[in-house]
Design a protein around this motif. Structure first.
Motif, PDB file in Angstrom:
ATOM      1  N   PRO A 236      -3.992 -57.682 -36.444  1.00 22.39           N
ATOM      2  CA  PRO A 236      -3.798 -57.837 -37.888  1.00 22.39           C
ATOM      3  C   PRO A 236      -4.958 -57.226 -38.663  1.00 22.39           C
TER       4      PRO A 236
ATOM      5  N   HIS B 148     -17.362 -53.062 -31.978  1.00 28.29           N
ATOM      6  CA  HIS B 148     -17.964 -52.306 -30.868  1.00 28.29           C
ATOM      7  C   HIS B 148     -17.133 -51.092 -30.458  1.00 28.29           C
TER       8      HIS B 148
ATOM      9  N   ARG C 217     -12.826 -52.940 -46.136  1.00 22.81           N
ATOM     10  CA  ARG C 217     -13.167 -53.789 -44.988  1.00 22.81           C
ATOM     11  C   ARG C 217     -13.052 -52.964 -43.703  1.00 22.81           C
TER      12      ARG C 217
ATOM     13  N   GLN D 265     -16.762 -59.479 -40.360  1.00 20.57           N
ATOM     14  CA  GLN D 265     -16.796 -60.925 -40.585  1.00 20.57           C
ATOM     15  C   GLN D 265     -15.370 -61.413 -40.801  1.00 20.57           C
TER      16      GLN D 265
ATOM     17  N   ASP E 293      -8.514 -61.588 -35.943  1.00 20.13           N
ATOM     18  CA  ASP E 293      -8.236 -60.147 -36.064  1.00 20.13           C
ATOM     19  C   ASP E 293      -9.243 -59.383 -35.203  1.00 20.13           C
TER      20      ASP E 293
ATOM     21  N   THR F 105     -15.034 -58.251 -28.081  1.00 24.67           N
ATOM     22  CA  THR F 105     -15.868 -58.069 -29.272  1.00 24.67           C
ATOM     23  C   THR F 105     -17.152 -58.894 -29.165  1.00 24.67           C
TER      24      THR F 105
HETATM   25  N1  SAM Z   1     -12.038 -59.313 -41.059  1.00 24.83           N
HETATM   26  C1  SAM Z   1     -12.951 -58.300 -40.622  1.00 24.83           C
HETATM   27  C2  SAM Z   1     -13.823 -57.828 -41.763  1.00 24.83           C
HETATM   28  O1  SAM Z   1     -13.394 -57.868 -42.902  1.00 24.83           O
HETATM   29  O2  SAM Z   1     -14.960 -57.431 -41.488  1.00 24.83           O
HETATM   30  C3  SAM Z   1     -12.238 -57.147 -39.956  1.00 24.83           C
HETATM   31  C4  SAM Z   1     -11.365 -56.330 -40.860  1.00 24.83           C
HETATM   32  S1  SAM Z   1     -10.922 -54.822 -40.096  1.00 24.83           S
HETATM   33  C5  SAM Z   1      -9.938 -54.055 -41.341  1.00 24.83           C
HETATM   34  C6  SAM Z   1      -9.733 -55.382 -38.929  1.00 24.83           C
HETATM   35  C7  SAM Z   1      -9.436 -54.315 -37.910  1.00 24.83           C
HETATM   36  O3  SAM Z   1     -10.606 -54.049 -37.153  1.00 24.83           O
HETATM   37  C8  SAM Z   1      -8.403 -54.755 -36.897  1.00 24.83           C
HETATM   38  O4  SAM Z   1      -7.099 -54.497 -37.373  1.00 24.83           O
HETATM   39  C9  SAM Z   1      -8.750 -53.894 -35.686  1.00 24.83           C
HETATM   40  O5  SAM Z   1      -8.046 -52.679 -35.720  1.00 24.83           O
HETATM   41  C10 SAM Z   1     -10.230 -53.593 -35.872  1.00 24.83           C
HETATM   42  N2  SAM Z   1     -11.087 -54.268 -34.893  1.00 24.83           N
HETATM   43  C11 SAM Z   1     -11.116 -55.578 -34.568  1.00 24.83           C
HETATM   44  N3  SAM Z   1     -12.072 -55.823 -33.654  1.00 24.83           N
HETATM   45  C12 SAM Z   1     -12.671 -54.628 -33.406  1.00 24.83           C
HETATM   46  C13 SAM Z   1     -13.732 -54.204 -32.549  1.00 24.83           C
HETATM   47  N4  SAM Z   1     -14.393 -55.058 -31.765  1.00 24.83           N
HETATM   48  N5  SAM Z   1     -14.064 -52.887 -32.545  1.00 24.83           N
HETATM   49  C14 SAM Z   1     -13.416 -52.014 -33.337  1.00 24.83           C
HETATM   50  N6  SAM Z   1     -12.398 -52.335 -34.160  1.00 24.83           N
HETATM   51  C15 SAM Z   1     -12.025 -53.636 -34.193  1.00 24.83           C
END
Ligand code: SAM
Length: 244
Positions: free
Chosen positions: A31, A72, A100, A110, A133, A138
């Motif tokens: 998500p 990461h 974001r 975050q 998400d 991670t």
């Molecule tokens: N809620 C967090 C924020 O606002 O910082 C994340 C928002 S970011 C738009 C969410 C997306 O980050 C996810 O849909 C996924 O594709 C990506 N994501 C999640 N964990 C990740 C990781 N460890 N490394 C790279 N991308 C990641």
């Protein structure tokens, strides 16, 4: 993709306090924000030297926590000055600090997530999380309790990210329903509900919105195939992946 120059480091080093074990074993399907898919689950395993019970005393009295983490899987791709958020159809650019996006200096993320359980098991400290998400593996650098009295801001405005688009209808083949029932019996994971909630949000990139395309995503050890049709998404198959 253009990579920005290296940032001069200011002498601050982050040490992961834990690692995420998530239902999302690849990025596609995750998500776009926390709380959108309640069935999305992870366990945060606390790493030494932070695995001391006293560091978590009182945390189980909070329903939600802030998780601060490192994107990461983006480190190798680098960061960007501007981003094309999916909210704007992937066409209009905004500044990275108005987004974001994971492609940001320092790669810090975050998320507010539900704290389902705090467990002390076999010498480990484990936090079960819902509505996540986060990609599997991670690194988490901090957690804090969510404080509704100050973190919830009723009058907040949100620029271009105003309200959620209408959910997409999701249908399952009979084979997928049978798979889901036996997978839940065996693993205790409601994969049908998870797939339904993910697809309702339409995880397709803005450039792949035409009907008739097939997509695949991995959830835990299951490869899920689905088709984007004119008015709904149809889940074609679920197959267990060989692990190990
Ligand atoms: N809620 C967090 C924020 O606002 O910082 C994340 C928002 S970011 C738009 C969410 C997306 O980050 C996810 O849909 C996924 O594709 C990506 N994501 C999640 N964990 C990740 C990781 N460890 N490394 C790279 N991308 C990641």
């Amino acid at each position: 993709m253009s990579t920005e120059p290296e940032i001069p480091r200011g002498g601050c080093t982050l040490t992961p306090i834990g690692r995420i074990h998530s239902c999302f074993t690849e990025k596609f399907g995750i998500p776009r924000q926390p709380g959108l898919v309640s069935e999305a689950r992870a366990t945060l395993e606390i790493l030494p030297p932070f695995d001391r019970r006293e560091m978590f005393k009182g945390l189980d009295r909070f329903s939600h926590i802030w998780v601060h983490f490192i994107f990461h899987e983006i480190l190798a791709e680098g960061w960007k000055h501007t981003i094309r958020p999916p909210w704007l159809g992937g066409r209009t650019r905004v500044g990275v600090f108005a987004s974001r996006s994971p492609h940001r200096p320092n790669f810090l993320g975050q998320s507010v997530v539900r704290l389902l359980a705090l467990r002390f098991e076999n010498g480990k400290i484990l936090l079960d999380l819902g509505g996540i998400d986060l990609l599997d593996q991670t690194p988490v650098v901090d957690i804090k309790p969510y404080l509704p009295y100050s973190d919830r801001i009723a009058e907040a405005t949100s620029g271009y990210a105003m309200s959620m688009p209408a959910p997409v209808a999701v249908l399952f083949s009979e084979e997928v329903i049978a798979f889901g029932v036996s997978y839940q019996r065996e693993q205790g994971r409601d994969i049908l509900r998870l797939i339904g909630q993910i697809l309702q949000q339409d995880p397709r990139p803005a450039s792949q919105k035409e009907a008739g395309r097939d997509f695949g995503m991995k959830l835990w050890d299951v490869n899920v195939r689905w088709q984007a049709r004119e008015n709904d998404f149809f889940v074609l198959s679920c197959r267990r992946l060989m692990v190990g």
